[in-house]
Write a protein that holds these residues in place. Structure first.
Motif, PDB file in Angstrom:
ATOM      1  N   VAL A 105      30.838  85.969  53.782  1.00  0.00           N
ATOM      2  CA  VAL A 105      30.657  84.783  52.953  1.00  0.00           C
ATOM      3  C   VAL A 105      29.443  84.041  53.493  1.00  0.00           C
ATOM      4  O   VAL A 105      28.965  84.332  54.595  1.00  0.00           O
ATOM      5  CB  VAL A 105      31.913  83.882  52.952  1.00  0.00           C
ATOM      6  CG1 VAL A 105      33.116  84.618  52.374  1.00  0.00           C
ATOM      7  CG2 VAL A 105      32.226  83.368  54.346  1.00  0.00           C
ATOM      8  N   SER A 106      28.951  83.088  52.750  1.00  0.00           N
ATOM      9  CA  SER A 106      27.794  82.299  53.197  1.00  0.00           C
ATOM     10  C   SER A 106      28.160  81.440  54.395  1.00  0.00           C
ATOM     11  O   SER A 106      29.277  80.922  54.492  1.00  0.00           O
ATOM     12  CB  SER A 106      27.313  81.385  52.067  1.00  0.00           C
ATOM     13  OG  SER A 106      26.903  82.151  50.964  1.00  0.00           O
ATOM     14  N   ALA A 107      27.197  81.291  55.309  1.00  0.00           N
ATOM     15  CA  ALA A 107      27.402  80.410  56.460  1.00  0.00           C
ATOM     16  C   ALA A 107      27.733  79.010  55.951  1.00  0.00           C
ATOM     17  O   ALA A 107      27.159  78.544  54.972  1.00  0.00           O
ATOM     18  CB  ALA A 107      26.154  80.385  57.337  1.00  0.00           C
ATOM     19  N   GLY A 108      28.663  78.363  56.615  1.00  0.00           N
ATOM     20  CA  GLY A 108      29.062  77.015  56.222  1.00  0.00           C
ATOM     21  C   GLY A 108      30.104  76.974  55.119  1.00  0.00           C
ATOM     22  O   GLY A 108      30.462  75.888  54.648  1.00  0.00           O
ATOM     23  N   THR A 109      30.607  78.137  54.692  1.00  0.00           N
ATOM     24  CA  THR A 109      31.655  78.156  53.664  1.00  0.00           C
ATOM     25  C   THR A 109      32.852  77.370  54.177  1.00  0.00           C
ATOM     26  O   THR A 109      33.357  77.648  55.269  1.00  0.00           O
ATOM     27  CB  THR A 109      32.067  79.609  53.326  1.00  0.00           C
ATOM     28  OG1 THR A 109      30.944  80.286  52.759  1.00  0.00           O
ATOM     29  CG2 THR A 109      33.227  79.639  52.349  1.00  0.00           C
ATOM     30  N   PRO A 110      33.293  76.374  53.417  1.00  0.00           N
ATOM     31  CA  PRO A 110      34.426  75.564  53.886  1.00  0.00           C
ATOM     32  C   PRO A 110      35.739  76.336  53.811  1.00  0.00           C
ATOM     33  O   PRO A 110      35.920  77.217  52.970  1.00  0.00           O
ATOM     34  CB  PRO A 110      34.444  74.366  52.924  1.00  0.00           C
ATOM     35  CG  PRO A 110      33.747  74.849  51.701  1.00  0.00           C
ATOM     36  CD  PRO A 110      32.770  75.897  52.134  1.00  0.00           C
ATOM     37  N   VAL A 111      36.638  75.988  54.721  1.00  0.00           N
ATOM     38  CA  VAL A 111      37.967  76.583  54.788  1.00  0.00           C
ATOM     39  C   VAL A 111      38.983  75.477  54.550  1.00  0.00           C
ATOM     40  O   VAL A 111      38.892  74.404  55.136  1.00  0.00           O
ATOM     41  CB  VAL A 111      38.196  77.247  56.170  1.00  0.00           C
ATOM     42  CG1 VAL A 111      39.611  77.717  56.326  1.00  0.00           C
ATOM     43  CG2 VAL A 111      37.210  78.391  56.371  1.00  0.00           C
ATOM     44  N   ARG A 112      39.939  75.743  53.669  1.00  0.00           N
ATOM     45  CA  ARG A 112      41.029  74.798  53.392  1.00  0.00           C
ATOM     46  C   ARG A 112      42.294  75.371  54.019  1.00  0.00           C
ATOM     47  O   ARG A 112      42.813  76.394  53.577  1.00  0.00           O
ATOM     48  CB  ARG A 112      41.213  74.625  51.880  1.00  0.00           C
ATOM     49  CG  ARG A 112      42.358  73.695  51.499  1.00  0.00           C
ATOM     50  CD  ARG A 112      42.637  73.685  50.005  1.00  0.00           C
ATOM     51  NE  ARG A 112      42.513  74.951  49.314  1.00  0.00           N
ATOM     52  CZ  ARG A 112      43.441  75.911  49.278  1.00  0.00           C
ATOM     53  NH1 ARG A 112      44.561  75.776  49.944  1.00  0.00           N
ATOM     54  NH2 ARG A 112      43.249  77.029  48.583  1.00  0.00           N
ATOM     55  N   LEU A 113      42.781  74.731  55.077  1.00  0.00           N
ATOM     56  CA  LEU A 113      43.913  75.263  55.834  1.00  0.00           C
ATOM     57  C   LEU A 113      45.256  75.052  55.151  1.00  0.00           C
ATOM     58  O   LEU A 113      45.482  74.023  54.507  1.00  0.00           O
ATOM     59  CB  LEU A 113      43.995  74.598  57.208  1.00  0.00           C
ATOM     60  CG  LEU A 113      43.025  75.064  58.260  1.00  0.00           C
ATOM     61  CD1 LEU A 113      43.265  74.301  59.554  1.00  0.00           C
ATOM     62  CD2 LEU A 113      43.137  76.544  58.499  1.00  0.00           C
ATOM     63  N   GLN A 114      46.130  76.008  55.346  1.00  0.00           N
ATOM     64  CA  GLN A 114      47.532  75.900  54.958  1.00  0.00           C
ATOM     65  C   GLN A 114      48.226  75.170  56.112  1.00  0.00           C
ATOM     66  O   GLN A 114      48.630  75.777  57.103  1.00  0.00           O
ATOM     67  CB  GLN A 114      48.119  77.294  54.746  1.00  0.00           C
ATOM     68  CG  GLN A 114      49.540  77.305  54.270  1.00  0.00           C
ATOM     69  CD  GLN A 114      50.051  78.730  54.119  1.00  0.00           C
ATOM     70  OE1 GLN A 114      49.627  79.636  54.829  1.00  0.00           O
ATOM     71  NE2 GLN A 114      50.952  78.928  53.192  1.00  0.00           N
TER      72      GLN A 114
END
Length: 158
Positions: A105-114
């Motif tokens: 994925v692109s650098a800096g792709t945000p992650v939304r945690l469970q």
């Protein structure tokens, strides 16, 4: 000569295996995505989880990645497998863990945690990942990175 068991008894006598589908995702700078679980002894791990009844391992890895991080990646192949012998903490079951290639994925792709299962996510270098992961998951990562470069898929036993 031994008597054959009725089919239902024979099936009930077979070993039970817990199956897990996980995903190796990197960014275009080569950083590895790790998540930190709120449970168990192995806090840092790859996004993934146990297969639902009737679920295929790739579908599980994709589902778990989306549920745990909000990322949507399709598996691009099997990278490594771990096989754990039956143990008391798994109810006497063996565990087969499949690590699939989730691509980049692109650098800096945000992650939304469970949040109910995970407390943190990090994009880290492979070297840093080896310091965060337990030795078994570290060996799994090393085998997976080699497979990404064309080495055969390995089955690691512990």
């Amino acid at each position: 000569m031994t008597d054959l068991l009725p089919k239902a008894e024979w099936l009930a006598s077979l070993p039970q295996v817990v199956a897990v589908g996980s995903m190796l995702v990197t960014d275009d700078e080569g950083l590895v995505l790790l998540v930190k679980a709120n449970y168990g002894a192995c806090a840092w791990q790859f996004p993934g989880g146990m297969l639902d009844p009737g679920e295929y391992p790739t579908a599980c890895a994709e589902r778990e990645l989306t549920e745990e991080t909000g990322l949507t990646c399709q598996t691009a192949g099997l990278l490594a497998v771990t096989w754990n012998a039956p143990a008391a903490d798994t109810g006497g079951r063996s565990v087969a863990r499949f690590l699939f290639d989730g691509g980049q994925v692109s650098a800096g792709t945000p992650v939304r945690l469970q949040n109910d299962e995970l407390s943190e996510a990090r994009w880290v270098t492979p070297h840093s990942a080896l310091t965060l992961l337990d030795s078994n998951r570290g060996a799994w990562l090393q085998a997976a990175l080699k497979a990404r470069q064309g080495a055969p898929v390995q089955v690691l036993a512990r």
